[in-house]
Scaffold this motif. Structure first.
Motif, short mmCIF file in Angstrom:
data_model
loop_
_atom_site.label_atom_id
_atom_site.label_comp_id
_atom_site.label_asym_id
_atom_site.label_seq_id
_atom_site.Cartn_x
_atom_site.Cartn_y
_atom_site.Cartn_z
N TYR A 20 0.85 -1.19 0.00
CA TYR A 20 0.00 0.00 0.00
C TYR A 20 0.89 1.24 0.00
CZ TYR A 20 -4.04 -2.80 1.67
OH TYR A 20 -5.07 -3.70 1.81
N LEU A 62 -4.98 4.76 2.86
CA LEU A 62 -4.03 3.82 2.27
C LEU A 62 -4.65 3.21 1.02
CD1 LEU A 62 -3.46 3.25 5.67
CD2 LEU A 62 -1.64 2.04 4.51
N LEU A 115 -4.11 0.34 -2.26
CA LEU A 115 -3.41 -0.87 -2.63
C LEU A 115 -2.70 -0.69 -3.97
CD1 LEU A 115 -2.98 -3.91 -1.88
CD2 LEU A 115 -4.88 -4.38 -3.45
N TYR A 126 -0.73 -6.93 -4.86
CA TYR A 126 -0.75 -7.92 -3.80
C TYR A 126 -0.34 -9.28 -4.35
CZ TYR A 126 -5.30 -9.71 -5.45
OH TYR A 126 -6.32 -10.26 -6.19
N LYS A 133 -2.75 -6.86 -9.60
CA LYS A 133 -2.72 -5.40 -9.46
C LYS A 133 -3.77 -4.90 -8.49
CE LYS A 133 -1.14 -4.65 -14.21
NZ LYS A 133 -1.43 -4.01 -15.51
N GLU A 180 -5.41 -0.87 -7.01
CA GLU A 180 -6.04 0.28 -7.64
C GLU A 180 -5.06 1.34 -8.15
OE1 GLU A 180 -7.57 1.67 -3.32
OE2 GLU A 180 -8.09 3.07 -4.92
N ASN A 205 -8.16 -6.38 -1.08
CA ASN A 205 -7.61 -5.21 -0.42
C ASN A 205 -8.64 -4.54 0.47
OD1 ASN A 205 -8.75 -4.48 -3.13
ND2 ASN A 205 -8.54 -2.42 -2.27
N PHE A 210 -9.56 2.15 2.74
CA PHE A 210 -9.37 2.92 3.96
C PHE A 210 -10.01 4.29 3.91
CE2 PHE A 210 -6.37 0.82 6.81
CZ PHE A 210 -5.91 -0.22 6.02
#
Lengths: 113, 111
Positions: free
Chosen positions: A35, A43, A45, A48, A57, A59, B98, B101
């Motif tokens: 992140y 935060l 991403l 991952y 992938k 964002e 993910n 946030f």
């Protein structure tokens, strides 16, 4: 504390140079994440991994690549650093994927001049 | 579009003055809502996970609750060491694993 380390912790680099950040875990967790944290944004991403050599992938993946050759290591590479990539980068790990708690490392502060 | 909004952005409390932080969310199929604490220069530290409306969790002076549209983090009789930024995140039911946030609430507890 989850066994997560990040290196380097601080880095200053110049525009156009490649940069690699390392995340190392001792928990043997399957999932690892990268992140970035910027003022005014939560935060976000970048990429991952859901296993060795399995990555996908997030964002904000443009300009970044990742690799995972061992369970414990997840590398983030800025192929040609730009000033917009100045940020704080956090690695996270989770044992599973869906609805599993993610634990974060201490962060790497990167400044691109 | 998945979205998380935290309020207020900043909160100053006297030691012992209880209050609540809000996290409102819109997400496609909530898998989980997470609360983290972040101290300056450090990574987010996990506090709670909530999975369904009506669920509550407690830890020392903190209590987290969840409804279908928002979550509250209640702080009872806070101490100066509770000063930190509190982050809320959600995991949606589709796509990657993910967390989305919010931008956090910066809490300052004055002795």
């Amino acid at each position: 504390d989850a066994g997560i380390t990040q290196s380097p912790r601080h880095k200053v680099t110049e525009t156009g140079t490649p940069v690699t950040l390392r995340c190392h875990q001792t928990e043997n967790h399957r999932y690892m994440y990268w992140y970035r944290q910027d003022p005014g944004h939560g935060l976000r991403l970048i990429h991952y991994s859901y296993g060795v050599k399995d990555t996908d992938k997030g964002e904000v993946s443009d300009g970044y690549s990742v690799s995972r050759s061992k369970t414990e290591d997840f590398l983030l590479t800025l192929e040609s650093a730009t000033s917009s990539q100045t940020s704080v980068y956090f690695c996270a790990i989770s044992e599973g994927g869906r609805a599993e708690t993610q634990y974060f490392g201490p962060g790497t502060r990167l400044l691109v001049l | 579009e998945d979205q998380v909004t935290q309020s207020p952005e900043a909160l100053r409390l006297q030691e012992g003055e209880s209050s609540s932080l809000n996290c409102s969310y819109t997400v496609s199929g909530l898998r989980g809502l997470f609360w983290y604490r972040q101290d300056p220069g450090k990574g987010p530290e996990f506090l709670f996970t909530l999975y369904s409306a009506g669920e509550e969790k407690e830890k020392e002076r903190l209590k987290a609750t969840l409804t279908k549209k928002e979550s509250f983090l209640h702080i009872t009789a806070p101490k100066p060491e509770d000063s930190a930024t509190y982050l809320c995140a959600v995991q949606a039911g589709t796509g990657a694993n993910n967390l989305f946030f919010g931008t956090g609430t910066r809490l300052t507890v004055i002795p």
